[in-house]
Design a protein around this motif. Structure first.
Motif, PDB file in Angstrom:
ATOM      1  N   ASP A 416       0.821  -1.221   0.000  1.00 44.69           N
ATOM      2  CA  ASP A 416       0.000   0.000   0.000  1.00 44.69           C
ATOM      3  C   ASP A 416       0.854   1.271   0.000  1.00 44.69           C
ATOM      4  O   ASP A 416       0.403   2.330   0.458  1.00 44.69           O
ATOM      5  CB  ASP A 416      -0.974   0.030   1.186  1.00 44.69           C
ATOM      6  N   HIS A 417       2.118   1.162  -0.451  1.00 48.28           N
ATOM      7  CA  HIS A 417       2.996   2.325  -0.603  1.00 48.28           C
ATOM      8  C   HIS A 417       3.521   2.370  -2.043  1.00 48.28           C
ATOM      9  O   HIS A 417       3.330   1.433  -2.816  1.00 48.28           O
ATOM     10  CB  HIS A 417       4.174   2.260   0.372  1.00 48.28           C
ATOM     11  N   TYR A 418       4.193   3.470  -2.362  1.00 47.19           N
ATOM     12  CA  TYR A 418       4.791   3.642  -3.677  1.00 47.19           C
ATOM     13  C   TYR A 418       6.245   4.041  -3.508  1.00 47.19           C
ATOM     14  O   TYR A 418       6.600   4.736  -2.551  1.00 47.19           O
ATOM     15  CB  TYR A 418       4.043   4.696  -4.499  1.00 47.19           C
ATOM     16  N   LEU A 419       7.092   3.591  -4.454  1.00 44.50           N
ATOM     17  CA  LEU A 419       8.510   3.922  -4.409  1.00 44.50           C
ATOM     18  C   LEU A 419       8.763   5.132  -5.290  1.00 44.50           C
ATOM     19  O   LEU A 419       8.473   5.106  -6.493  1.00 44.50           O
ATOM     20  CB  LEU A 419       9.340   2.724  -4.886  1.00 44.50           C
ATOM     21  N   ALA A 420       9.278   6.198  -4.692  1.00 41.23           N
ATOM     22  CA  ALA A 420       9.551   7.439  -5.420  1.00 41.23           C
ATOM     23  C   ALA A 420      11.061   7.608  -5.562  1.00 41.23           C
ATOM     24  O   ALA A 420      11.798   7.530  -4.571  1.00 41.23           O
ATOM     25  CB  ALA A 420       8.943   8.623  -4.691  1.00 41.23           C
ATOM     26  N   MET A 421      11.511   7.844  -6.812  1.00 39.13           N
ATOM     27  CA  MET A 421      12.942   8.013  -7.091  1.00 39.13           C
ATOM     28  C   MET A 421      13.166   9.337  -7.817  1.00 39.13           C
ATOM     29  O   MET A 421      12.354   9.737  -8.654  1.00 39.13           O
ATOM     30  CB  MET A 421      13.457   6.856  -7.961  1.00 39.13           C
ATOM     31  N   ASN A 422      14.256   9.989  -7.468  1.00 39.86           N
ATOM     32  CA  ASN A 422      14.614  11.256  -8.098  1.00 39.86           C
ATOM     33  C   ASN A 422      15.481  10.976  -9.321  1.00 39.86           C
ATOM     34  O   ASN A 422      16.618  10.518  -9.195  1.00 39.86           O
ATOM     35  CB  ASN A 422      15.361  12.140  -7.116  1.00 39.86           C
ATOM     36  N   PRO A 423      14.968  11.225 -10.531  1.00 43.04           N
ATOM     37  CA  PRO A 423      15.769  10.961 -11.742  1.00 43.04           C
ATOM     38  C   PRO A 423      16.880  11.978 -11.955  1.00 43.04           C
ATOM     39  O   PRO A 423      17.627  11.894 -12.924  1.00 43.04           O
ATOM     40  CB  PRO A 423      14.726  11.027 -12.866  1.00 43.04           C
ATOM     41  N   THR A 435      14.946   4.557   1.580  1.00 42.69           N
ATOM     42  CA  THR A 435      15.289   3.194   1.177  1.00 42.69           C
ATOM     43  C   THR A 435      16.195   3.253  -0.044  1.00 42.69           C
ATOM     44  O   THR A 435      16.571   4.344  -0.496  1.00 42.69           O
ATOM     45  CB  THR A 435      14.023   2.371   0.866  1.00 42.69           C
ATOM     46  N   THR A 436      16.522   2.114  -0.573  1.00 45.15           N
ATOM     47  CA  THR A 436      17.342   2.008  -1.784  1.00 45.15           C
ATOM     48  C   THR A 436      16.587   1.163  -2.810  1.00 45.15           C
ATOM     49  O   THR A 436      16.110   0.069  -2.488  1.00 45.15           O
ATOM     50  CB  THR A 436      18.696   1.349  -1.474  1.00 45.15           C
ATOM     51  N   GLY A 441      20.107   0.120  -7.214  1.00 45.90           N
ATOM     52  CA  GLY A 441      20.777   0.685  -6.048  1.00 45.90           C
ATOM     53  C   GLY A 441      20.655   2.182  -5.916  1.00 45.90           C
ATOM     54  O   GLY A 441      21.524   2.827  -5.312  1.00 45.90           O
ATOM     55  N   LEU A 442      19.591   2.776  -6.464  1.00 49.98           N
ATOM     56  CA  LEU A 442      19.405   4.226  -6.404  1.00 49.98           C
ATOM     57  C   LEU A 442      18.703   4.621  -5.105  1.00 49.98           C
ATOM     58  O   LEU A 442      17.867   3.877  -4.587  1.00 49.98           O
ATOM     59  CB  LEU A 442      18.562   4.698  -7.599  1.00 49.98           C
ATOM     60  N   PRO A 443      19.015   5.795  -4.551  1.00 50.26           N
ATOM     61  CA  PRO A 443      18.299   6.251  -3.356  1.00 50.26           C
ATOM     62  C   PRO A 443      16.837   6.529  -3.685  1.00 50.26           C
ATOM     63  O   PRO A 443      16.507   7.050  -4.752  1.00 50.26           O
ATOM     64  CB  PRO A 443      19.041   7.533  -2.968  1.00 50.26           C
TER      65      PRO A 443
END
Length: 677
Positions: A416-423, A435-436, A441-443
């Motif tokens: 019930d969560h989403y993974l957000a990554m900064n491109p 998290t990673t 292996g991106l933050p």
């Protein structure tokens, strides 16, 4: 049966001829009797089949039998109207039903026609239409269920292929039955029309031409018409009943007779209740006593026998289960099954189970199917089935990927969560759990549904947990594709090429190279992320170069050079490529250090020299990554494979190309050089 197909073809032609050419009355009697026998045969077969597909010829059979009946109707009508006599079979049927009363006999005939047309034919037609519609609507769901079972390892490729074929056959059968039921309906209508014609025309011919009285013509032509109608309607009624049985046949493991006995007489309590009700009706009401008492006793007896049989069956099943349990413990296969090592396994904690359970809305199985297709397109390999297992020893939100039974990587997702990554272009900060990203292996951060829209507006890349797992799994499969490719897979790939290029395959396998040697070349390509989808080019290159050398490493270099167009397209942008080159002195040193042995070629360099090479390479790689460029090393063709071996453990995923692997039109720009200094 050698000439059975010829006999059937000639019989169908004969049916058409009967319509045109008059048949002798003696032969007509035989054909009418055969028509009844054929209808009985079809009815009994429809009762004894266990699956509708066991009589898949039924739609065509309906057409042939309908045409046969109509041809006989035409022949009998010809004799009725021309000679007022259509043979002994029709006369016997007419006298048996009418019994001296033309009106009563005709009414009974009409009742039979109405039952045939309105009750059975209309019902069978409607059931066939609904069955065809539901079967076609259910096809996509059944196909997805097969893919899910195949992907989870419940069935093999062969079993999946067989089940898809059965689904297609079932759809074809019910579609054909929907149309074929119209033959039965048309036959019933035609029989009514022919009956009316026989009576009306018979009266006219009998009174006007044959000078019969009204009563004489009535008795004569009604008898013949009713006899003719019964001879045709009885087979039609039997085949209509068979049609209804076939299209209403539900899934079962036995025939209709066994199903009736098992399902109607399966509950002894029901028999006792019915017996009690009949006994009360026979003793306490004005209804006749004897029939109800006899029926009541029969139901009590049946109930007692069912109860006794059930008790014995339960005890036998218990004994068999106990014996089977003991044998299972003793069985050597119980240990042998533990020795099998799965190619790819995905284990997950109980908190991730909803993602893999289709009943809870999970689509992980469907995603894995798409992963196999994606890798087949990108790398040209057949990915083994991914075994999904829950593991209570893992943390609730943790998952583990195993290759050949060994843990390769693990990750953790928040349900019930989403993974957000900064491109790299996102502006602003968002709230979430640090998290990673497991695949690269991106933050990243785990964010809630409320933060999702904000993150997307700020420019973050947002993915759901199933996408995280499937992306991670895809990268692991790509990274270890060379380990997953076995000899059996190579055999399948070669057999696939052989369908269109048999001469090429016959030249290479096994005359020039074995399956194992080709596997080593393909594994070398996959190890450096080179697609083996173009098997034709690969095999042609091996056919040209294998007579000169059988060294898999050298053959791999020849194959790579023959795939220069693909490699150029893969690593260049805008017809330009920025690379790191090797110093001429270093290339000369590597070439002089190549040692030829019986098992192949090996590089003999001292550790200090190798360390100096790696230090220089690391400096150049850092320069590339600092400017956002992908580091690519360009070497002489003979040096490429050995330089890759030197660097593959120190710098993973480093791309090493040779000059011959790039198209001549590519503009090469060197931004660094590896030296020994």
């Amino acid at each position: 049966m050698k000439f059975g197909d010829i006999i059937v073809a000639m019989s169908i032609i004969a049916i058409v001829i009967i319509i045109i050419i008059p048949v002798p009355k003696s032969a007509l009697d035989i054909l009418l009797s055969f028509n009844i026998s054929l209808a009985l045969l079809i009815l009994l077969i429809s009762m004894y089949i266990e699956d509708s597909l066991q009589i898949s010829i039924f739609p065509s059979l309906l057409l042939i039998t309908t045409l046969f009946r109509l041809s006989l109707n035409i022949s009998t009508t010809r004799y009725i109207l021309s000679e007022a006599d259509a043979g002994k079979v029709i006369e016997a049927f007419g006298e048996f039903v009418i019994r001296g009363n033309a009106v009563v006999g005709f009414i009974i005939f009409l009742i039979i026609v109405i039952i045939q047309f309105i009750v059975i034919t209309k019902g069978a037609e409607r059931v066939a239409e609904v069955a065809a519609r539901f079967t076609l609507d259910a096809m996509p769901g059944k196909q997805m269920a097969i893919d899910a079972d195949l992907n989870s390892g419940l069935i093999s490729e062969e079993e999946a292929r067989q089940r898809r074929k059965e689904i297609q056959r079932e759809a074809d059968f019910y579609g054909a039955m929907d149309g074929a039921s119209k033959f039965v309906k048309g036959d019933a209508i035609a029989s009514i029309v022919i009956t009316i014609i026989n009576i009306a025309a018979g009266f006219t011919i009998g009174i006007i031409i044959n000078n019969m009285s009204f009563l004489e013509a009535l008795n004569k032509y009604v008898l013949l018409t009713v006899g003719d109608g019964l001879v045709s309607q009885i087979p039609a009624l039997l085949i209509s009943t068979a049609t209804g049985i076939v299209v209403t046949r539900a899934a079962s493991d036995t025939n209709m007779g066994n199903d009736v006995l098992k399902q109607l007489f399966a509950y002894h309590r029901v028999m006792f209740i019915i017996g009690s009700v009949l006994l009360v009706l026979g003793l306490l009401t004005p209804l006749p006593n004897i029939p109800y008492i006899i029926l009541s006793s029969s139901f009590f007896l049946i109930g007692y026998q069912i109860h006794s049989r059930l008790k014995i069956s339960t005890e036998e099943e218990k004994e068999i289960a106990e014996e089977a349990e003991v044998e299972e413990v003793k069985s050597p296969e119980n240990v042998m099954s533990l020795l099998k090592v799965e190619d790819i396994e995905l284990e997950f904690g109980y908190g991730i189970i909803p993602l893999a359970d289709a009943n809870q809305g999970g689509d992980l199985l469907d995603r894995i199917v798409m992963i196999r297709r994606q890798i087949a397109l990108e790398l040209g390999i057949i990915v083994p089935m991914v075994r999904l297992r829950d593991n209570i020893q893992l943390n609730p939100n943790e998952y583990v990927v195993k290759i050949k039974g060994i843990e390769i990587s693990k990750g953790e997702v928040l349900f019930d969560h989403y993974l957000a990554m900064n491109p790299g272009t996102a502006e602003g900060d968002i709230e979430g759990v640090e998290t990673t990203e497991p695949a690269f292996g991106l933050p990243a951060k785990w964010i809630t549904e409320e933060e999702r829209e904000k993150a997307e507006v700020l420019g973050y890349t947002v993915v759901d947990p199933p996408s995280v797992i499937s992306t991670h799994l895809t990268e692991i499969i790509k990274r270890h594709a060379h380990e997953l490719l076995n000899r059996q897979d190579v055999k399948k790939l070669i057999d696939n090429v052989k369908e269109e290029h048999p001469a090429l395959v016959d030249e290479v396998v096994p005359n020039v190279l074995s399956i194992g040697e080709i596997q080593k070349v393909l594994a070398n390509l996959l190890k450096e992320n080179i697609s083996i989808r173009d098997m034709v080019t690969i095999l042609e290159t091996l056919a040209d170069n294998a007579p000169i050398t059988r060294d898999p490493d050298i053959l791999t270099e020849h194959v790579r050079q023959s795939m220069s167009r693909y490699i150029t397209k893969k690593y260049t942008q805008g017809n330009k490529i920025n690379v790191i080159t090797l110093d001429g002195e270093l290339e000369q040193l590597i070439m002089e250090s190549i040692n030829q042995t019986e098992t192949g070629t090996h590089l003999t360099l001292d550790p200090n020299t190798i360390q100096r090479i790696l230090n220089s390479l690391s400096m150049n790689v850092e320069k590339f990554t600092s400017i956002g460029e992908q580091p690519i090393v360009l070497t002489a063709p003979i040096v490429r494979i050995y330089f890759k071996r030197i660097t593959e453990h120190a710098i993973k995923d480093l791309i090493v190309l040779s000059y011959n692997e790039l198209e001549p039109s590519v503009e090469i720009q060197s931004l660094g050089m590896v030296t020994l200094k």
